[in-house]
Every structure is written in structure tokens, then in C-alpha cells.
Design a protein around this motif. Structure first.
Motif, short mmCIF file in Angstrom:
data_model
loop_
_atom_site.label_atom_id
_atom_site.label_comp_id
_atom_site.label_asym_id
_atom_site.label_seq_id
_atom_site.Cartn_x
_atom_site.Cartn_y
_atom_site.Cartn_z
N ASP A 170 -14.17 -1.47 5.98
CA ASP A 170 -15.04 -2.37 5.20
C ASP A 170 -14.92 -3.87 5.77
OD1 ASP A 170 -15.97 -0.18 3.54
OD2 ASP A 170 -14.70 -0.95 1.98
N PHE A 171 -13.84 -4.26 6.00
CA PHE A 171 -13.78 -5.72 6.50
C PHE A 171 -13.44 -5.97 7.98
CE2 PHE A 171 -11.31 -6.23 2.34
CZ PHE A 171 -12.02 -6.20 1.37
N LEU A 172 -13.63 -4.71 8.57
CA LEU A 172 -13.75 -5.02 10.14
C LEU A 172 -14.79 -6.14 10.65
CD1 LEU A 172 -12.75 -3.83 12.90
CD2 LEU A 172 -14.59 -2.04 12.89
N LYS A 173 -15.87 -6.00 10.06
CA LYS A 173 -16.95 -6.79 10.59
C LYS A 173 -16.85 -8.28 10.00
CE LYS A 173 -19.96 -5.77 6.53
NZ LYS A 173 -21.16 -5.09 6.18
N HIS A 174 -15.88 -8.59 9.12
CA HIS A 174 -15.48 -10.07 8.76
C HIS A 174 -14.48 -10.53 9.17
CE1 HIS A 174 -18.57 -9.39 5.52
NE2 HIS A 174 -18.08 -8.16 5.18
N GLY A 175 -13.60 -10.00 10.28
CA GLY A 175 -12.52 -10.39 10.79
C GLY A 175 -11.16 -10.36 9.97
N ILE A 176 -11.15 -9.55 9.28
CA ILE A 176 -10.08 -9.42 8.11
C ILE A 176 -8.98 -8.16 8.71
CG2 ILE A 176 -9.24 -9.36 5.77
CD1 ILE A 176 -12.02 -10.24 4.78
N LYS A 177 -8.04 -8.76 8.89
CA LYS A 177 -6.96 -7.60 9.14
C LYS A 177 -6.37 -7.01 7.84
CE LYS A 177 -4.73 -10.08 12.87
NZ LYS A 177 -3.46 -10.70 13.62
N VAL A 178 -6.03 -5.59 7.90
CA VAL A 178 -5.49 -4.86 6.81
C VAL A 178 -4.59 -4.03 7.32
CG1 VAL A 178 -6.13 -3.33 5.06
CG2 VAL A 178 -7.94 -5.03 5.69
N SER A 179 -3.20 -4.09 6.52
CA SER A 179 -1.94 -3.48 7.17
C SER A 179 -1.61 -2.78 5.88
CB SER A 179 -1.15 -4.31 7.65
OG SER A 179 -1.64 -5.22 8.83
N SER A 180 -0.67 -1.88 6.16
CA SER A 180 0.00 -1.24 4.95
C SER A 180 1.62 -1.21 5.66
CB SER A 180 -0.45 0.09 4.54
OG SER A 180 -0.16 1.23 5.57
N VAL A 181 2.52 -1.29 4.78
CA VAL A 181 4.05 -1.21 4.99
C VAL A 181 4.35 -0.26 3.85
CG1 VAL A 181 6.04 -2.49 4.79
CG2 VAL A 181 4.24 -3.86 5.83
N SER A 182 5.24 0.63 4.53
CA SER A 182 5.55 1.90 3.63
C SER A 182 7.25 2.09 3.78
CB SER A 182 4.98 3.25 4.23
OG SER A 182 3.61 3.10 3.89
N PRO A 183 7.88 1.50 2.72
CA PRO A 183 9.13 1.53 2.79
C PRO A 183 9.77 3.00 2.44
CG PRO A 183 8.45 -0.35 1.57
CD PRO A 183 7.54 0.61 1.57
N GLY A 184 10.95 3.37 2.67
CA GLY A 184 11.86 4.40 2.26
C GLY A 184 12.60 3.97 1.16
N ALA A 185 13.80 4.42 0.86
CA ALA A 185 14.67 3.93 -0.09
C ALA A 185 15.02 2.74 0.00
CB ALA A 185 15.87 4.85 -0.14
N VAL A 186 14.68 1.37 -0.77
CA VAL A 186 15.12 0.22 -0.93
C VAL A 186 15.72 0.11 -2.29
CG1 VAL A 186 14.32 -2.18 -0.75
CG2 VAL A 186 13.02 -0.08 0.18
N GLU A 187 17.08 -0.57 -2.11
CA GLU A 187 17.83 -1.00 -3.54
C GLU A 187 17.58 -2.17 -3.87
OE1 GLU A 187 22.23 -0.41 -5.10
OE2 GLU A 187 21.93 -0.55 -2.84
N THR A 188 16.45 -2.02 -4.98
CA THR A 188 15.95 -3.10 -5.65
C THR A 188 16.00 -2.60 -7.28
OG1 THR A 188 13.56 -2.28 -5.63
CG2 THR A 188 14.53 -3.63 -4.05
N GLU A 189 14.94 -3.16 -8.03
CA GLU A 189 15.07 -2.78 -9.51
C GLU A 189 14.03 -1.58 -9.42
OE1 GLU A 189 13.29 -5.87 -11.90
OE2 GLU A 189 15.19 -7.52 -11.61
N PHE A 190 13.73 -1.04 -8.41
CA PHE A 190 12.83 0.01 -8.48
C PHE A 190 13.38 1.52 -9.31
CE2 PHE A 190 11.07 4.18 -6.71
CZ PHE A 190 9.74 4.16 -6.55
N SER A 191 14.28 1.81 -9.05
CA SER A 191 15.05 3.02 -9.88
C SER A 191 15.19 2.49 -11.32
CB SER A 191 16.15 3.53 -8.96
OG SER A 191 15.60 4.01 -7.91
N LEU A 192 15.77 1.50 -11.33
CA LEU A 192 16.20 1.00 -12.87
C LEU A 192 14.99 1.07 -13.72
CD1 LEU A 192 18.91 -0.05 -14.29
CD2 LEU A 192 17.84 -2.58 -13.85
#
Length: 253
Positions: A170-192
Motif C-alpha cells: 500500500d505504501f510503496l507508491k508513497h516512498g514509505i519503507k515497511v519492515s518486520s523484526v521477528s525475535p525468538g526467545a527474548v528474556e523480558t517481561e514477556f513470559s511474566l
């Protein structure tokens, strides 16, 4: 001239680490979240330790009206957002479809999908006016695979992957970059958070392995948002060395 990054879910974990790192690398920041005391403490820390400026937006991204009001409240000098990092997200519970907690389902869907859409719609409209910008959606290994009892959480992260691809088109024609970052197991508050504050159960998730740290993902995000204008990192998966797939770990005794 400094760029401005808006980071959702900045009160802990990946969001907090990314805020700190971007501030150290010539970004001004708009940080958002539900825990106002943490946001203000992070603002004070960053502004004391760097020459970057920080603006706080305290609201619940699950609430469309709150989200619109917050973005509309931005002062004139904060109106231009160069980078949007959709980090706010969570897992709630771990159960089969047959006995899943509907409140948990709603919480994940409202945060991970609807909240991302609400703020992306508002911020991208301003990027379109400018003719450039960058949106980074924080997904997960759960957006690539589905694991037992992770049904709805995995579904929300699969949705993030699909939305990211849709945005890129959708944003290709507007010059907007779109990215995704997918982490595996990260020790944060996630599991808590997933286990409703049960620290013993949360700690077992990382037992016997060296998980990723929040700063590892912040480093990745910094790389993604500092590529030359003609380069876009579409999609990146970051895993601990001790993890092969969502539930496959090399646990040391």
C-alpha cells in the motif's frame, strides 16, 4: 538534523531498550505506553544521558479514541514522525482453544493487531503527506510457526506478518519503507505477563539456555532504521543460538 521515532510499548523490554539505543544514535523520541511513571522515568534518563529530546504519550493503544486523542495532542514540533516502531504487544495465557480464556484472547487481539492498526493509520497519514517514512512492526517467531497452546498469540503475530506485507504494498507508491523484526526467545517481561506474574513458571522458559536480551533486538532495529534511503530490510528473524524453532531448544543440564 535528528529524526523522530515513535516507539509504542516503551515502558519495558524491547521498547525501552530501543528507545535508549535510538536516543544514543541521533534520534528524538516519542515514547508511548500505559505506565506513565515508567515513561517519565525513561524520558528523564534519556534526556540526562543524551542530547536527544523525548515526548511522552500515556495511553492504552487498545483504545481507538485514546490513541487518536494522543496522536492529535502532539505539539507542532513533534508532528513529523520519521520512524514508527510498533512494539506494543503481549502474550496472555497458554491453553488449548477448547479451554482458552476469552479475556486473554481479546487482550492479545486488541493489542497486537488492532492497536498496531490504530496507530499505524494515524502516523502513516502524516508520512504520506511528507512522501517518506519508515514503519517497523515487531513480530515474532510465533508469526512464522504455530506451537501447541499458542493458538491465538500465534494468530496475532501471523496477522502482523500479513499486515506488514499489506502495508509494504500500500505504501510503496508513497516512498514509505515497511519492515518486520521477528525475535525468538527474548528474556523480558514477556513470559511474566503471559503467566500472570508467576515468576517461577516464567523463569523456566529460559532455563538452560542463553536467550536474547532486549538490547539484541534494539541493535537489530537500529540497523534496520539506519540503512540508506534506497535500502529496505523487509523482514528479519533473530534467534538465540540455543533455539532452532519456536519450541526447539538446546537446553544445558
Amino acid at each position: 538534523m535528528k529524526k523522530t521515532a515513535l516507539i509504542t510499548g516503551a515502558t519495558s523490554g524491547i521498547g525501552e531498550a530501543t528507545s535508549t539505543l535510538l536516543a544514543q544514535n541521533n534520534f528524538n523520541l516519542i515514547i508511548t505506553g500505559r505506565r506513565n511513571e515508567r515513561l517519565n522515568a525513561l524520558k528523564e534518563k534519556i534526556e540526562n544521558e543524551t542530547d536527544s529530546k523525548v515526548h511522552v504519550l500515556n495511553f492504552d493503544i487498545r483504545n481507538q479514541q485514546e490513541t487518536e486523542k494522543a496522536i492529535q495532542s502532539l505539539p507542532e514540533e513533534w508532528q513529523t514522525v520519521d520512524v514508527l516502531i510498533n512494539n506494543a504487544g503481549l502474550a496472555a495465557g497458554l491453553s488449548g482453544i477448547d479451554n482458552g480464556n476469552v479475556d486473554d484472547w481479546e487482550r492479545m487481539i486488541d493489542t497486537n493487531i488492532k492497536g498496531l492498526l490504530y496507530i499505524s493509520r494515524l502516523v502513516s497519514a502524516r508520512m504520506i503527506e511528507k512522501g517518506e517514512g519508515h514503519i517497523v512492526n515487531i513480530s515474532s517467531i510465533a508469526g512464522r510457526e504455530t506451537y501447541p497452546m499458542g493458538n491465538v498469540y500465534c494468530a496475532t503475530k501471523h496477522a502482523v506478518q500479513a499486515i506488514t506485507k499489506g502495508m509494504r504494498l500500500d505504501f510503496l507508491k508513497h516512498g514509505i519503507k515497511v519492515s518486520s523484526v521477528s525475535p525468538g526467545a527474548v528474556e523480558t517481561e514477556f513470559s511474566l505477563v503471559r503467566f500472570a506474574g508467576d515468576s517461577e513458571r516464567a523463569n523456566k522458559v529460559y532455563e538452560g539456555i542463553t536467550p536474547l536480551a532486549a538490547k539484541d533486538i534494539a541493535d537489530t532495529i537500529l540497523f534496520v532504521v539506519t540503512r540508506p534511503k534506497h535500502v529496505n530490510i523487509d523482514d528479519i528473524l533473530v534467534m538465540p543460538t540455543d533455539q532452532a524453532f519456536s519450541r526447539d531448544f538446546n537446553r544445558k543440564a
